[in-house]
Design an enzyme around this catalytic site. Structure first.
Site, mmCIF file in Angstrom:
data_model
loop_
_atom_site.group_PDB
_atom_site.id
_atom_site.type_symbol
_atom_site.label_atom_id
_atom_site.label_comp_id
_atom_site.label_asym_id
_atom_site.label_seq_id
_atom_site.Cartn_x
_atom_site.Cartn_y
_atom_site.Cartn_z
ATOM 1 N N GLU A 143 -2.386 3.700 2.566
ATOM 2 C CA GLU A 143 -3.699 3.136 2.194
ATOM 3 C C GLU A 143 -4.826 3.546 3.146
ATOM 4 O OE1 GLU A 143 -3.080 -1.103 1.718
ATOM 5 O OE2 GLU A 143 -2.182 -0.826 -0.258
ATOM 6 N N GLU A 294 3.740 -0.193 -4.674
ATOM 7 C CA GLU A 294 3.917 -1.565 -4.176
ATOM 8 C C GLU A 294 3.408 -2.526 -5.243
ATOM 9 O OE1 GLU A 294 1.778 -2.231 -0.556
ATOM 10 O OE2 GLU A 294 2.533 -0.416 0.401
HETATM 11 C C1 GLA Z 1 -0.601 -3.282 1.410
HETATM 12 C C2 GLA Z 1 0.226 -2.471 2.389
HETATM 13 C C3 GLA Z 1 1.579 -3.047 2.645
HETATM 14 C C4 GLA Z 1 1.512 -4.550 2.789
HETATM 15 C C5 GLA Z 1 0.922 -5.126 1.529
HETATM 16 C C6 GLA Z 1 0.881 -6.632 1.514
HETATM 17 O O1 GLA Z 1 -0.535 -2.840 0.136
HETATM 18 O O2 GLA Z 1 0.357 -1.132 1.980
HETATM 19 O O3 GLA Z 1 2.088 -2.461 3.816
HETATM 20 O O4 GLA Z 1 0.728 -4.869 3.877
HETATM 21 O O5 GLA Z 1 -0.396 -4.661 1.403
HETATM 22 O O6 GLA Z 1 0.389 -7.120 0.298
#
Ligand code: GLA
Ligand code: ZN
Length: 658
Positions: A143, A294
């Site tokens: 991210e 995710e």
């Molecule tokens: C982000 C991060 C993860 C985690 C999630 C929690 O998407 O990439 O590592 O911190 O948030 O929701």
């Protein structure tokens, strides 16, 4: 197949525990896990001393359980020794203060030292695992998100401008720097403001381009370190954050094999269209299927209220992602760590090491995905409608909203929603992508217009396509200066047969009406001048501020094979629904079949043209769907002749029976 699994962090746990964690993973039906994206300090505890033995053993154990691996490069979280020894790798905020260690993405994206260190760790991982038959893909960093304001980034920005504009005369002209005595006589004088500073529009647009370019180069450093070591078929991705807009996702995605994103509902419950549009957006980055890298197992820990999703809701979310082109669903994260910043986040395995109630829902998904592995493998969504998305237009608009509530994504959704609710598939693509193969194109707030864009849209209409231009289209050039012609610019005004005589920002909604359309325009109204006789006025503004009274608000031009609608109003939801219904019918765009409200149909088609329809009940009451043909339902394994029952949050995957 469609992959299913979770992010797992073996480095959080004593090794004796791994077999049990992985056994539970296998029992849930997991086929993939993502590892190592925050494990730099464990892989390189001391500078130059690499320790991959633990990771070898974790991977072996996963492979023994038939689980494939995605490896993340760990550059979002450098080790403390690195920050201590190389303090200049830290990012700086606007006021020149260095970031703190122990959070994430706190590096300067342009630091040559950080590039070298990132190249080394990514390269070492790739040397070790690049040829591993079960390491199927790689995620770079995690991210991307921040802007660094350090002196080095500032110097680079000035170099970037010099490459782009060549001379200060050119830059001064394009940015209209005579305004407020901004005229620059030395490149060193050019400031590096925050994007929210209200600075010169030309400067701000270049700043965003520079940030995009910086991340693209940082990403390329890692791609170059990985690629030579990877076996054929292993892909490289980055996990994006939906509508997040700190950089141009289209340019970054160019260098990747596949796009992926992290999908979180946050507070409240899922909304069918706001989730769907981001899947379509992400699919548009590479114009092919993507991964849901995710998603939330029940709840998050970082929203304003971290409420639990309803039972069955996460299953709906997973299937909707798949319906829109996800080839994998990974929960974040597998197991709750005792410490660290995310102790309260949802997981499948709790702090005691036992499955949480949510585990069962995930297990169901694992089972269902195994049942349709052959059916869905190699299929993808296909759309005849495209909505154009443009980061530069979005930035430009957001810096100068004129109405505090005017939001680029909300306005785009005003077009997306009524189409999606009718179960007509949509692509969301770059405004510079090829428009071939579409029947209807919508260009919401395509504010930045150059000749190439305008010509492509004009050619689309000349070839028989239907095009909607909306308020705020065609106002500015690539330097974020107003075009010297009226909206939507000379080429498109020629095809639309209208020009915008003036735009009015509205403190109160104004009435809009015509033969079959009545409603209101809010926030924004464009008074149109009709220029040629092939133009019909669909609606006019009603009595309001005098300037708009009885003036054309929405027109359609039919003089060029296709149709060009110019929509000078920001219609309320009901009127928009009527308008879009008309546009779809005129373009002969229909859903595959009718369903009760709240039931989504997501078709995925393979290369031979065989389509599987994923049916999703987004609501919490039972729905009865009449199918137009005899069907095979693949989750419950039954033949359906007539009607199909969908329970609350129910899912079905159907194909036409032979
Ligand atoms: C982000 C991060 C993860 C985690 C999630 C929690 O998407 O990439 O590592 O911190 O948030 O929701
Ligand atoms: Zn920097």
């Amino acid at each position: 197949m469609i992959y299913f699994g979770a992010a797992y962090y073996p480095e959080h746990w004593p090794e004796e525990r791994w077999p049990e964690d992985i056994r539970l993973m296998k029992e849930a039906g997991a086929t993939v896990t993502r590892l190592a994206e925050f494990a730099w300090a464990t892989m390189e505890p001391v500078e130059g001393q690499l320790d991959f033995d633990w990771l070898d053993r974790a991977i072996d154990l996963l492979v023994e359980n038939d689980i494939d691996i995605v490896l993340g490069t760990p550059t979002a979280t450098p080790p403390a020794w690195l920050t201590q020894k190389y303090p200049h790798t830290l990012a700086m905020d606007e006021y020149g203060r260095p970031a703190q260690h122990g959070l994430r993405c706190h590096y300067c994206v342009n630091s040559p030292e950080y590039h070298t260190l990132s190249r080394q760790i990514a390269g070492a991982m790739a040397q070790r695992y690049g040829q591993h038959p079960r390491v199927i893909g790689w995620q770079i960093d995690n991210e991307f998100n921040r802007i660094c304001y350090c002196p080095r980034c500032q110097a680079r920005f000035r170099r970037f401008l010099k490459e782009h504009y060549q001379t200060l005369d050119e830059l001064n002209t394009r940015w209209s720097t005579a305004y407020w005595s901004q005229k620059y006589t030395d490149w060193e004088q050019i400031p590096f403001p925050s994007p929210t500073s209200g600075h010169n529009p030309g400067l701000l647009l270049e700043l965003r381009r520079f940030v995009s370019d910086s991340y693209r180069r940082f990403q390329a450093v890692q791609i170059e370190a990985l690629r030579p070591h990877l076996r054929d078929g292993a892909w490289i991705t980055h996990n994006y954050m939906g509508w997040f807009d700190a950089f141009d996702h289209y340019t970054l995605a160019e260098d990747l094999d596949m796009a992926s994103w992290d999908c979180y509902v946050r507070t409240g419950h899922h909304d069918r269209t706001t989730q769907a549009v981001v899947h379509d957006l992400t699919r548009g980055f590479k114009r092919k299927n993507f991964w849901l890298m995710e998603t939330q197992p029940g709840h998050v820990n970082w929203a304003s209220i971290n409420n639990m999703l309803n039972k069955g809701e996460a299953r709906v979310l997973a299937w909707q992602a798949i319906g829109h082109g996800a080839d994998a669903v990974l929960y974040w994260q597998w197991r709750s760590a005792y410490g660290g910043q995310e102790q309260y986040h949802g997981t499948l395995i709790d702090q005691s090491g036992r499955p949480r109630p949510f585990y069962e829902e995930a297990q169901q998904l694992g089972k269902d995905l195994a049942a349709v592995a052959d059916l869905l493998g190699g299929t993808e969504p296909a759309a005849q409608v495209a909505i154009l998305n443009d980061y530069e237009s979005r930035w430009s608009m957001s810096w100068q909203r004129q109405h505090r509530d005017f939001d680029y994504v909300t306005h785009l959704l005003n077009y997306y929603r009524p189409i999606a609710e009718r179960n007509v598939p949509i692509d969301v693509i770059s405004a510079d992508a090829s428009l071939d193969g579409y029947r209807l194109i919508i260009a919401p707030v395509l504010l930045i217009m150059d000749e190439k864009r305008a010509q492509a849209l004009a050619d689309f209409v000349k070839a028989g396509g239907h095009l909607i231009l909306t308020v705020r289209c065609g106002m500015k050039d690539r330097a974020n200066a107003l075009l010297s012609a009226r909206q939507p610019g000379p080429i498109l005004a020629g095809i639309a047969g209208v020009e915008v005589a003036d735009y009015n920002i509205l403190d109160e909604p104004v009435p809009v009406g015509g033969g079959w359309l009545t409603g209101q325009s809010h926030q924004w109204a464009e008074r149109l001048n009709v220029l040629d006789e092939d133009v019909s006025v669909i609606a006019r503004f009603g009595k309001s501020n005098g300037w708009l009274d009885d003036q054309p608000a929405i027109t359609v031009s039919s003089g060029h094979n296709g149709l060009l609608y110019y929509v000078g109003a920001y219609l309320d939801e009901e009127a928009q629904d009527v308008f879009i219904d008309h546009v779809l019918k005129t373009a002969k765009l229909k859903p595959p079949f009718d369903t009760p409200a709240g039931v989504e149909i997501c078709p995925r088609t393979n290369a031979e043209g065989k389509t599987a329809y994923i049916l999703i009940n987004h609501e919490r009451d039972r729905k009865v769907v009449s199918l137009p043909w005899k069907a095979q339902e693949h989750l419950g394994k039954q033949t359906i002749d007539g009607t199909l029952d969908l329970d609350a949050y129910g899912i079905a995957v159907v194909t036409k029976a032979n």
